[in-house]
Design an enzyme around this catalytic site. Structure first.
Site, PDB file in Angstrom:
ATOM      1  N   SER A  98      -5.550 -29.936 -10.513  1.00 58.81           N
ATOM      2  CA  SER A  98      -6.615 -29.144 -11.147  1.00 58.81           C
ATOM      3  C   SER A  98      -6.086 -27.900 -11.852  1.00 58.81           C
ATOM      4  O   SER A  98      -6.745 -27.369 -12.734  1.00 58.81           O
ATOM      5  CB  SER A  98      -7.665 -28.719 -10.114  1.00 58.81           C
ATOM      6  OG  SER A  98      -8.386 -29.846  -9.676  1.00 58.81           O
TER       7      SER A  98
ATOM      8  N   GLU B 213     -18.457 -24.855 -12.868  1.00 59.27           N
ATOM      9  CA  GLU B 213     -17.715 -25.935 -12.220  1.00 59.27           C
ATOM     10  C   GLU B 213     -18.475 -26.522 -11.032  1.00 59.27           C
ATOM     11  O   GLU B 213     -18.886 -25.792 -10.125  1.00 59.27           O
ATOM     12  CB  GLU B 213     -16.348 -25.434 -11.718  1.00 59.27           C
ATOM     13  CG  GLU B 213     -15.492 -26.567 -11.150  1.00 59.27           C
ATOM     14  CD  GLU B 213     -14.317 -26.110 -10.298  1.00 59.27           C
ATOM     15  OE1 GLU B 213     -14.327 -24.961  -9.822  1.00 59.27           O
ATOM     16  OE2 GLU B 213     -13.402 -26.922 -10.100  1.00 59.27           O
TER      17      GLU B 213
ATOM     18  N   ASP C 281     -14.588 -33.321  -6.308  1.00 59.17           N
ATOM     19  CA  ASP C 281     -13.179 -33.603  -6.014  1.00 59.17           C
ATOM     20  C   ASP C 281     -12.937 -33.815  -4.515  1.00 59.17           C
ATOM     21  O   ASP C 281     -12.246 -34.760  -4.117  1.00 59.17           O
ATOM     22  CB  ASP C 281     -12.345 -32.424  -6.525  1.00 59.17           C
ATOM     23  CG  ASP C 281     -10.870 -32.557  -6.233  1.00 59.17           C
ATOM     24  OD1 ASP C 281     -10.246 -33.502  -6.759  1.00 59.17           O
ATOM     25  OD2 ASP C 281     -10.325 -31.721  -5.497  1.00 59.17           O
TER      26      ASP C 281
ATOM     27  N   HIS D 260     -11.232 -36.901  -2.491  1.00 55.96           N
ATOM     28  CA  HIS D 260     -10.057 -36.781  -1.608  1.00 55.96           C
ATOM     29  C   HIS D 260     -10.350 -37.353  -0.222  1.00 55.96           C
ATOM     30  O   HIS D 260      -9.498 -37.987   0.383  1.00 55.96           O
ATOM     31  CB  HIS D 260      -9.643 -35.313  -1.457  1.00 55.96           C
ATOM     32  CG  HIS D 260      -8.882 -34.782  -2.623  1.00 55.96           C
ATOM     33  ND1 HIS D 260      -7.659 -35.267  -3.005  1.00 55.96           N
ATOM     34  CD2 HIS D 260      -9.177 -33.788  -3.504  1.00 55.96           C
ATOM     35  CE1 HIS D 260      -7.220 -34.596  -4.064  1.00 55.96           C
ATOM     36  NE2 HIS D 260      -8.130 -33.696  -4.390  1.00 55.96           N
TER      37      HIS D 260
HETATM   38 MG    MG Z   1     -11.659 -27.088  -9.115  1.00 52.98          MG
HETATM   39 ZN    ZN Z   2      -8.289 -32.560  -6.153  1.00 50.87          ZN
END
Ligand code: MG
Ligand code: ZN
Length: 370
Positions: free
Chosen positions: A86, A255, A260, A264
């Site tokens: 990122s 954001e 994310d 993960h």
């Molecule tokens: Mg981020």
């Molecule tokens: Zn990530």
């Protein structure tokens, strides 16, 4: 010189591309709309499968994302890996430069590169960021800081004092107030004219023009832990403040930081919860663009996370009560292209396959940010 004609054409094409809207060649006489406000939205780790899974979960009830007028794809690789992190992808999206994984606002030689947010400030625009992880985490860090590693979060926090960003909201209290050097950056920011608040209620009742909101020690709670409508509400508030702060328009980065994390963890429920939340903020931004001509909204991802796919009947993962089958292929990021959704003034310029580094360059050109 046999190639002269082609060289001339190539030169004209390059001139046209880099002077969009000011190209009066044979065909392209269109005038590019003037972009005053930019809302840049990044779903961290939000690949197309994450969006598709969310849509299926909703029984195909359209997401706000489906209101996008132009769709493109972005290549996300970094300078040293086909799978970016990122920090490198954030730096690409913030500065237009490919760099190494882990880099924050610096190039491969570790030299600082000006970001679109910094340039927007220098051009008299109001600026802001709204995130759900810490404001010092890789993605927002790349828009404001210049350090060689994303791990340097205390140093990254200091950059909030080095810019004139109007509004920032997210987590990260520990990097401002519980620092190894004992400085209290929240106090220092208040001395500089910011109001620093610690609750969503204080964000919503704020009526000044410089706001920092630190709502958690590091990451904010997940949707499943009760984050509620923070992201769409904070986005709406940031737009209100930024609109009031400058006649010359603004740059806002929003954001959806935790999509994310779902990738993960190979946690499809988290992916969907966080994507729905991010999509609500997208709806807020699109509504703002409807009411404020000259506003461009670009929504994309920094990379895909989890290698998510939606196979038929393969029982890798079944979302409770939905019967949707999922398969994650990794606990890390992948190198697949990510979608770009564009809306409002200048949106047609993103209906292409782009390098992630092209995105800020096009936005800067459209808004005449130098
Ligand atoms: Mg981020
Ligand atoms: Zn990530």
């Amino acid at each position: 010189m046999k190639h002269n004609k082609y060289s001339m054409l190539a030169v004209m094409l390059v001139v046209c591309i880099f002077s969009t809207g000011r190209c009066y060649g044979q065909e392209n006489t269109e005038k590019t709309p003037e972009v005053k406000n930019i809302i840049f939205m990044i779903g961290d780790g939000m690949g197309l499968a994450h969006v598709a899974a969310t849509t299926i979960y909703r029984n195909y009830e359209p997401l706000h994302l489906e209101r996008a007028q132009y769709i493109g794809l972005a290549k996300t690789y970094s300078s040293n890996n086909r799978v970016t992190d990122s920090a490198a992808s954030g730096t690409a999206l913030a500065t237009g430069v490919k760099t190494y994984n882990g880099a924050v606002g610096v190039d491969t030689a570790k030299h600082a590169v000006r970001t679109i947010l910094e340039k927007a400030e220098d051009n008299g625009k109001a600026t802001g960021m709204v995130v759900t992880y810490s404001v010092t985490n890789a993605t927002p860090a790349t828009f404001i800081a210049h350090v060689e590693s994303r791990k340097m979060e205390e140093e990254i926090a200091e950059y909030y004092l080095k810019t004139d960003i109007d509004v920032f909201m997210g987590g990260g209290t520990q990097f401002f107030k519980e620092r190894s050097d004992k400085r209290d950056l929240a106090d220092e920011l208040e001395a500089k004219g910011y109001q620093i608040v610690y609750t969503l209620d204080d964000i919503l009742s704020f009526s000044g023009n410089r706001l920092g909101a630190l709502l958690a020690p590091n990451a904010m709670p997940k949707m499943s832990e009760g984050r509620g409508d923070y992201l769409p509400l904070a986005t709406d508030k940031a737009l209100e403040i930024l609109k009031n702060n400058s006649q010359k328009g603004f740059f806002l980065m929003v954001e959806g930081s935790m999509i994310d994390g779902g990738g993960h963890k190979n946690d499809a429920v988290m992916v969907i919860d966080e994507t729905i939340d991010f999509d609500k903020a997208v709806g807020v931004a699109f509504d703002f663009a409807d009411k404020n001509p000259g506003t461009l909204v670009v929504v994309t991802a920094d990379h895909e996370t989890g290698g998510l796919s939606l196979p038929s009947g393969k029982p890798d993962f079944t979302l409770p009560d939905q019967g949707i089958k999922y398969a994650f292929s990794t606990g890390g990021h992948t190198g697949i292209f990510v979608p770009i959704y564009a809306y409002g003034a200048g949106a047609e310029n993103f209906s292409r396959i782009l390098e992630n580094t092209d995105i800020p360059k096009i936005m800067e050109q459209l808004a005449d940010i130098k």
